[in-house]
Scaffold this motif. Structure first.
Motif, mmCIF file in Angstrom:
data_model
loop_
_atom_site.group_PDB
_atom_site.id
_atom_site.type_symbol
_atom_site.label_atom_id
_atom_site.label_comp_id
_atom_site.label_asym_id
_atom_site.label_seq_id
_atom_site.Cartn_x
_atom_site.Cartn_y
_atom_site.Cartn_z
ATOM 1 N N ASP A 40 -1.390 -16.653 8.680
ATOM 2 C CA ASP A 40 -2.545 -16.821 7.813
ATOM 3 C C ASP A 40 -2.509 -15.795 6.691
ATOM 4 O OD1 ASP A 40 -3.794 -18.995 9.003
ATOM 5 O OD2 ASP A 40 -4.686 -17.745 10.552
ATOM 6 N N TYR A 41 -2.849 -16.230 5.506
ATOM 7 C CA TYR A 41 -2.840 -15.346 4.348
ATOM 8 C C TYR A 41 -3.926 -15.795 3.381
ATOM 9 C CZ TYR A 41 -0.749 -19.291 1.988
ATOM 10 O OH TYR A 41 -0.546 -20.545 1.474
ATOM 11 N N MET A 49 0.849 -1.188 0.000
ATOM 12 C CA MET A 49 0.000 0.000 0.000
ATOM 13 C C MET A 49 0.885 1.239 0.000
ATOM 14 S SD MET A 49 -3.054 -0.955 2.708
ATOM 15 C CE MET A 49 -1.937 -1.563 3.978
ATOM 16 N N PRO A 50 0.408 2.344 -0.588
ATOM 17 C CA PRO A 50 1.194 3.587 -0.567
ATOM 18 C C PRO A 50 1.240 4.174 0.843
ATOM 19 C CG PRO A 50 -0.975 3.968 -1.509
ATOM 20 C CD PRO A 50 -0.848 2.486 -1.330
ATOM 21 N N GLN A 51 2.090 5.146 1.046
ATOM 22 C CA GLN A 51 2.288 5.829 2.327
ATOM 23 C C GLN A 51 2.959 4.923 3.364
ATOM 24 O OE1 GLN A 51 -1.929 7.143 2.777
ATOM 25 N NE2 GLN A 51 -1.054 9.191 3.016
ATOM 26 N N MET A 52 2.315 3.794 3.643
ATOM 27 C CA MET A 52 2.833 2.890 4.664
ATOM 28 C C MET A 52 2.341 1.488 4.322
ATOM 29 S SD MET A 52 2.459 3.321 8.810
ATOM 30 C CE MET A 52 0.664 3.405 8.793
ATOM 31 N N ASN A 53 3.263 0.543 4.125
ATOM 32 C CA ASN A 53 2.804 -0.802 3.774
ATOM 33 C C ASN A 53 2.312 -1.551 5.012
ATOM 34 O OD1 ASN A 53 5.017 -2.111 5.089
ATOM 35 N ND2 ASN A 53 6.265 -1.967 3.244
ATOM 36 N N GLY A 54 1.819 -2.759 4.789
ATOM 37 C CA GLY A 54 1.225 -3.518 5.882
ATOM 38 C C GLY A 54 2.182 -3.789 7.027
ATOM 39 N N PHE A 55 3.438 -4.062 6.715
ATOM 40 C CA PHE A 55 4.418 -4.349 7.761
ATOM 41 C C PHE A 55 4.745 -3.096 8.576
ATOM 42 C CE2 PHE A 55 5.509 -7.454 4.340
ATOM 43 C CZ PHE A 55 5.000 -8.564 4.994
ATOM 44 N N PHE A 110 -3.295 -11.807 6.351
ATOM 45 C CA PHE A 110 -2.776 -11.021 5.235
ATOM 46 C C PHE A 110 -3.572 -11.322 3.968
ATOM 47 C CE2 PHE A 110 1.051 -11.191 7.933
ATOM 48 C CZ PHE A 110 1.428 -9.855 7.923
ATOM 49 N N THR A 111 -3.823 -10.297 3.173
ATOM 50 C CA THR A 111 -4.396 -10.496 1.837
ATOM 51 C C THR A 111 -3.340 -10.001 0.858
ATOM 52 O OG1 THR A 111 -5.468 -8.315 1.874
ATOM 53 C CG2 THR A 111 -6.761 -10.203 2.634
#
Length: 254
Positions: A102-103, A63-69, A84-85
């Motif tokens: 889980d993903y 994702m822009p700005q800040m990723n999931g991690f 996670f998707t």
């Protein structure tokens, strides 16, 4: 008849269509999950997690700005079930499985979604080492590399070990014993096959059903009947007949 536990959830994904699709799938296939919010960016997602305190967070990685991690790293604690998707595949799938995370692969399969939600009550706590590990693995996989170190799960948690410190891995039922440079052997809670999967693109080779070796730690290859390797620690390891040709080609000077 046993009723399913109710859960609250937040969906965070920068693709509007992905939000709509996942919400519809949850309504149809997982009615026990109440979606509290669907947000298009990680900044708002972080705020919603803190404010709404959901049981489950469905989180996109890129994702822009800040990723999931980065979002997860911004939290003081992860006290929700994380799914996670992702559109990643192949190596990423192996990385998620290795870390027992889980993903859901996009496009999301309803059967996989139901399975992930069903496992919520069975899962143990999410550990910070798992977050660091999966982030590093995916970052390196984008460059076509295997990380220089991997967090191996053991009975008390996770331990990061440099791949260059592993001489060979030995199968021991549902566990694997890592034989290391200059320190005692270390037992991890993964099968040899699972470790082979995660190291397949590196300089490790399964030369026997019970052994996975670091080809950079081979001292000598004794050919002929009953062929075997002598490793840097002077341990002799048998080589399966059907692996001798492959091993020979790897060790052959360029």
């Amino acid at each position: 008849m046993k009723t399913e536990s109710k859960h609250t959830a937040i969906i965070i994904d920068d693709e509007p269509n992905a939000l709509v699709v996942l919400r519809k799938l949850l309504d149809i296939h997982c009615p026990q999950v109440e979606v509290l919010a669907s947000v298009l960016n990680s900044i708002e997602g972080l705020e919603k997690i803190k404010a709404l305190k959901p049981d489950i967070v469905f989180l996109d990685i890129e994702m822009p700005q800040m990723n999931g991690f980065q979002l997860l790293s911004s939290l003081d604690e992860i006290n929700f079930h994380l799914i996670f998707t992702t559109a990643y595949d192949q190596f990423a799938v192996k990385a998620f499985k290795f870390n027992a995370l889980d993903y859901l692969l996009k496009p999301i399969d309803p059967v996989e979604l139901k399975s992930a939600v069903k496992k919520i009550n069975e899962k143990s706590a999410f550990l910070p080492q798992q977050l660091e590990q999966i982030s590093e693995m995916l970052h390196e996989s984008e460059k076509g590399h295997v990380p220089g170190r991997i967090a191996f799960p053991h009975t008390k948690g996770y331990r990061f070990i440099s791949l260059s410190d592993i001489i060979y891995c030995e199968s021991e039922s549902n566990y694997t014993v890592l034989h290391l440079v200059n320190e005692p052997k270390f037992t991890v809670c993964r099968t040899l096959g699972e470790i082979e999967d995660i190291l397949i693109t590196s300089h490790f080779l399964r030369i026997h059903r019970s052994y996975l070796v670091n080809t950079k730690k081979i001292k000598e290859f004794i050919k002929g009947e009953g062929g075997y390797l002598i490793m840097e620690n002077e341990i002799e390891i048998p080589v399966s007949r059907n692996k001798r040709e492959q091993l020979g080609s790897i060790l052959k000077p360029n």
